[in-house]
Design a protein around this motif. Structure first.
Motif, mmCIF file in Angstrom:
data_model
loop_
_atom_site.group_PDB
_atom_site.id
_atom_site.type_symbol
_atom_site.label_atom_id
_atom_site.label_comp_id
_atom_site.label_asym_id
_atom_site.label_seq_id
_atom_site.Cartn_x
_atom_site.Cartn_y
_atom_site.Cartn_z
ATOM 1 N N PHE A 1 83.748 27.687 9.059
ATOM 2 C CA PHE A 1 82.441 27.536 9.701
ATOM 3 C C PHE A 1 82.299 28.516 10.861
ATOM 4 C CE2 PHE A 1 83.429 23.262 7.967
ATOM 5 C CZ PHE A 1 82.421 23.227 7.002
ATOM 6 N N TYR A 2 81.052 29.025 11.021
ATOM 7 C CA TYR A 2 80.765 30.025 12.038
ATOM 8 C C TYR A 2 79.645 29.531 12.959
ATOM 9 C CZ TYR A 2 83.703 32.959 9.139
ATOM 10 O OH TYR A 2 84.768 33.466 8.430
ATOM 11 N N ASN A 3 79.224 30.409 13.880
ATOM 12 C CA ASN A 3 78.270 30.012 14.921
ATOM 13 C C ASN A 3 76.997 29.381 14.369
ATOM 14 O OD1 ASN A 3 79.872 30.842 17.079
ATOM 15 N ND2 ASN A 3 79.117 32.949 16.984
ATOM 16 N N ASP A 4 76.477 29.936 13.265
ATOM 17 C CA ASP A 4 75.193 29.436 12.767
ATOM 18 C C ASP A 4 75.321 28.138 11.973
ATOM 19 O OD1 ASP A 4 76.526 30.572 10.669
ATOM 20 O OD2 ASP A 4 74.804 31.679 9.860
ATOM 21 N N HIS A 5 76.508 27.555 11.917
ATOM 22 C CA HIS A 5 76.684 26.269 11.241
ATOM 23 C C HIS A 5 76.591 25.090 12.208
ATOM 24 C CE1 HIS A 5 78.952 28.719 8.068
ATOM 25 N NE2 HIS A 5 77.959 28.159 7.424
ATOM 26 N N TYR A 6 76.348 25.344 13.481
ATOM 27 C CA TYR A 6 76.416 24.291 14.500
ATOM 28 C C TYR A 6 75.508 23.107 14.166
ATOM 29 C CZ TYR A 6 76.056 21.990 19.048
ATOM 30 O OH TYR A 6 76.054 21.056 20.053
ATOM 31 N N ASP A 7 74.225 23.350 13.946
ATOM 32 C CA ASP A 7 73.290 22.249 13.700
ATOM 33 C C ASP A 7 73.605 21.513 12.406
ATOM 34 O OD1 ASP A 7 71.358 22.496 15.974
ATOM 35 O OD2 ASP A 7 71.153 24.504 15.148
ATOM 36 N N MET A 8 74.016 22.265 11.387
ATOM 37 C CA MET A 8 74.382 21.629 10.126
ATOM 38 C C MET A 8 75.567 20.692 10.309
ATOM 39 S SD MET A 8 76.769 21.785 7.442
ATOM 40 C CE MET A 8 77.431 23.442 7.262
ATOM 41 N N LEU A 9 76.573 21.127 11.056
ATOM 42 C CA LEU A 9 77.768 20.295 11.266
ATOM 43 C C LEU A 9 77.431 19.012 12.004
ATOM 44 C CD1 LEU A 9 80.515 22.944 12.133
ATOM 45 C CD2 LEU A 9 80.218 21.692 9.996
ATOM 46 N N LEU A 10 76.612 19.101 13.035
ATOM 47 C CA LEU A 10 76.271 17.909 13.809
ATOM 48 C C LEU A 10 75.505 16.885 12.980
ATOM 49 C CD1 LEU A 10 77.298 19.499 16.250
ATOM 50 C CD2 LEU A 10 75.288 18.717 17.518
ATOM 51 N N ALA A 11 74.839 17.349 11.920
ATOM 52 C CA ALA A 11 74.032 16.446 11.099
ATOM 53 C C ALA A 11 74.831 15.753 9.999
ATOM 54 C CB ALA A 11 72.867 17.220 10.471
ATOM 55 N N PRO B 1 88.099 31.230 14.322
ATOM 56 C CA PRO B 1 88.480 31.660 15.677
ATOM 57 C C PRO B 1 87.432 32.578 16.302
ATOM 58 C CG PRO B 1 90.323 31.900 14.147
ATOM 59 C CD PRO B 1 89.114 31.596 13.318
ATOM 60 N N GLU B 2 86.659 33.286 15.447
ATOM 61 C CA GLU B 2 85.624 34.188 15.958
ATOM 62 C C GLU B 2 84.342 33.463 16.358
ATOM 63 O OE1 GLU B 2 87.347 35.068 13.007
ATOM 64 O OE2 GLU B 2 88.664 36.215 14.329
ATOM 65 N N LYS C 1 82.364 27.163 19.230
ATOM 66 C CA LYS C 1 83.515 26.454 19.785
ATOM 67 C C LYS C 1 83.236 26.010 21.218
ATOM 68 C CE LYS C 1 87.703 27.606 18.372
ATOM 69 N NZ LYS C 1 88.935 28.332 18.040
ATOM 70 N N ALA C 2 82.524 26.837 21.957
ATOM 71 C CA ALA C 2 82.171 26.457 23.325
ATOM 72 C C ALA C 2 81.198 25.279 23.330
ATOM 73 C CB ALA C 2 81.562 27.655 24.054
ATOM 74 N N ARG C 3 80.234 25.315 22.418
ATOM 75 C CA ARG C 3 79.247 24.219 22.347
ATOM 76 C C ARG C 3 79.904 22.923 21.868
ATOM 77 N NH1 ARG C 3 74.121 26.381 19.075
ATOM 78 N NH2 ARG C 3 73.146 24.519 19.990
#
Length: 524
Positions: A253-263, A274-275, A280-282
């Protein structure tokens, strides 16, 4: 009150391990760490030093050299579990994590979730009867002994297997043990963990059996948990969201997966790249959040499967051989209405029925529309699609007609190819409709790519893909240049649609115009 003891198996990146442990313990939870003995000793010392003042962190007393697919992974987990049980007497739940996992919910949410039901969360499916193992060794994992690592000692691994196979040296699963299989990422209650540890003391012969099985981290806890915990107290699922590609590799998973993961309906996710520093910060801040709502749409796997299929051509391994010897008949006519909006096609068919004597059925290969009794072939969609020419012949005979109209979804290009290759005269009418964003949102929800409460970012990502996909289906049909092909459009005037409709149905223009003039024909 829930307190989680995280069982953290890791082998690299000491700074990440320190941050992960500090973050998880900040909300009142605990961490027990097993750091691979193969790793750099300086890295382990850095972790010990970095967490020396954290009373909520403990370490496995015995560090093992771990290898993929080996018993060492289970043994290392047991060492970390023992340390956690001893160090954290108030811990109510024990949750398996790796250094690649991160939380996708807050601690407040996770505690509330675990408190809501008195049960264990561990994938636990029947080893022999489930399809959890897709390819490769299955029974061979158990009945042969595996002393070597398949990745680092490949020749010895397969040679020892061949020798045992040739000599007929096999063994049986312990008689009172029902073998189960599932993900290694579990969350167990304290009582269940203590029962498993006691089982290990009481049944050393079972541990010896698992010690020479292959990939025991997918079978040991899954099997023993079922043996010592009542089935009604086990939920056969993991609370860690993970997916695999077609090649059996974990999805990263990468940066643009944030909202999908939370759902997603999970507490943690792996693997986080790691990139993906921004995500990761959010996610790092997320564990300590208070009063945060998490609308659950759970479309992650369906969305991944949909998006990764785009751009691929769905070639079959073999033609549908069961139909190659049959035909609908040279003197018959099959009318095919193509439309993505099924309700539009059904309205058109309803008007055609009212004004002609043409027998018609709707999406008989796409939905379980009731058909006349045809000897059972009509009972299921699987049977209909397996024997589609036979089904159409029987419908023609049932209606005592040489003509039949059916509806087909534009995505079923193989069906069109099959029908147009028959001796029957196949006449095709495409209904070109407009797709608003509202319609595409509903379409995404209907096919499971999103839910009513999915974040807007999900729709921003998936709607352009769906729109392109629908356009691609239409272009593919046009490029096929079928011999008898017409098109009517939602944006065209009635008279402009009446001409193609009349030619398609072999009707007079006035009757075709009456059908085309149906005022609600294209309404959503």
């Amino acid at each position: 009150m829930v307190q989680i003891a995280f069982i953290l198996l890791t082998h690299k990146d000491p700074e990440t391990v320190i941050r992960q442990a500090a973050r998880l313990t900040a909300a009142g939870d605990c961490v027990s760490i097993h750091f691979d003995a193969r790793a750099n000793p300086a890295d382990f010392q850095q972790i010990r030093d970095g967490l020396a003042d954290n009373q909520q962190v403990t370490f496995a007393r015995k560090r093992l050299k771990c290898g993929w697919g080996e018993w060492s992974l289970v043994a290392a987990t047991l060492e970390a579990v023992k340390a956690a049980v001893e160090a954290f007497p108030d811990a109510t739940h024990f949750y398996m994590l790796s250094g690649d996992c991160m939380q996708i919910k807050s601690a407040e949410y996770a505690h509330r979730f675990l408190e809501s039901e008195n049960c264990d969360y561990i994938e636990s499916f029947d080893f022999f009867n489930s399809d959890w193992i897709k390819t490769g060794f299955k029974e061979e994992r158990l009945i042969y002994r595996h002393w070597f690592n398949e990745r680092t000692q490949k020749w010895w691994f397969y040679q020892s297997y061949e020798w045992q196979k040739r000599l007929g040296i096999t063994r049986k699963v312990p008689a009172d043990i029902e073998m189960m299989i599932g993900s290694q990422w579990w969350c167990l209650r304290r009582d269940s963990v203590e029962k498993i540890l006691q089982f290990c003391k009481d049944r050393p012969e079972v541990l010896r059996f698992f010690a020479t099985t292959w990939i025991p981290d997918e079978t040991f806890f899954q099997t023993i948990a079922r043996h010592v915990v009542p089935e009604r107290e086990i939920r056969s699922r993991t609370l860690t969201f993970l997916m695999f590609t077609d090649y059996g590799m974990p999805v990263t998973f990468y940066n643009d997966h944030y909202d999908m993961l939370l759902a997603q309906d999970y507490l943690f996710a792996r693997k986080i790249s790691p990139e993906a520093k921004e995500m990761k910060a959010r996610l790092g801040k997320l564990w300590g959040e208070q009063d945060m709502a998490f609308p659950i749409s759970n479309e992650g796997r369906a969305l991944f499967g949909f998006l990764t299929q785009k751009g691929r051509e769905g070639h079959r391994f073999a033609p549908r051989f069961w139909e190659t010897e049959s035909t609908l008949g040279r003197d018959r006519v099959l009318y095919v209405v193509l439309c993505k909006k099924w309700h539009v096609a059904k309205r058109l068919v309803e008007q055609i029925r009212a004004r002609t004597d043409l027998p018609a059925v709707n999406y008989l290969f796409n939905e379980q529309e009731e058909l006349p009794p045809l000897g059972g072939i009509e009972k299921t969609l699987e049977k209909r699609n397996r024997h589609r020419r036979a089904l159409l012949r029987m419908l023609l005979e049932y209606h005592r007609s040489d003509r039949l109209l059916i509806c087909v979804d534009p995505s079923d290009f193989d069906l069109l190819r099959d029908l147009t290759s028959d001796k029957v005269e196949t006449r095709i009418l495409e209904i070109e409709t407009e797709f608003s964003d509202e319609y595409l949102v509903g379409h995404a929800q209907r096919i499971g790519l999103a839910a009513h409460d999915s974040p807007s970012q999900i729709y921003e990502r998936v709607l352009p893909t769906i729109r392109y996909d629908l356009r691609y289906e239409s272009e593919k049909i046009r490029d096929a240049e079928f011999e008898h092909f017409w098109r009517i459009r939602e944006t065209a005037q009635v008279q402009a649609n009446a001409g193609p409709l009349a030619q398609f149905l072999k009707l007079d223009t006035d009757t075709a115009a009456e059908i085309a003039a149906t005022d609600y024909l294209f309404s959503d």
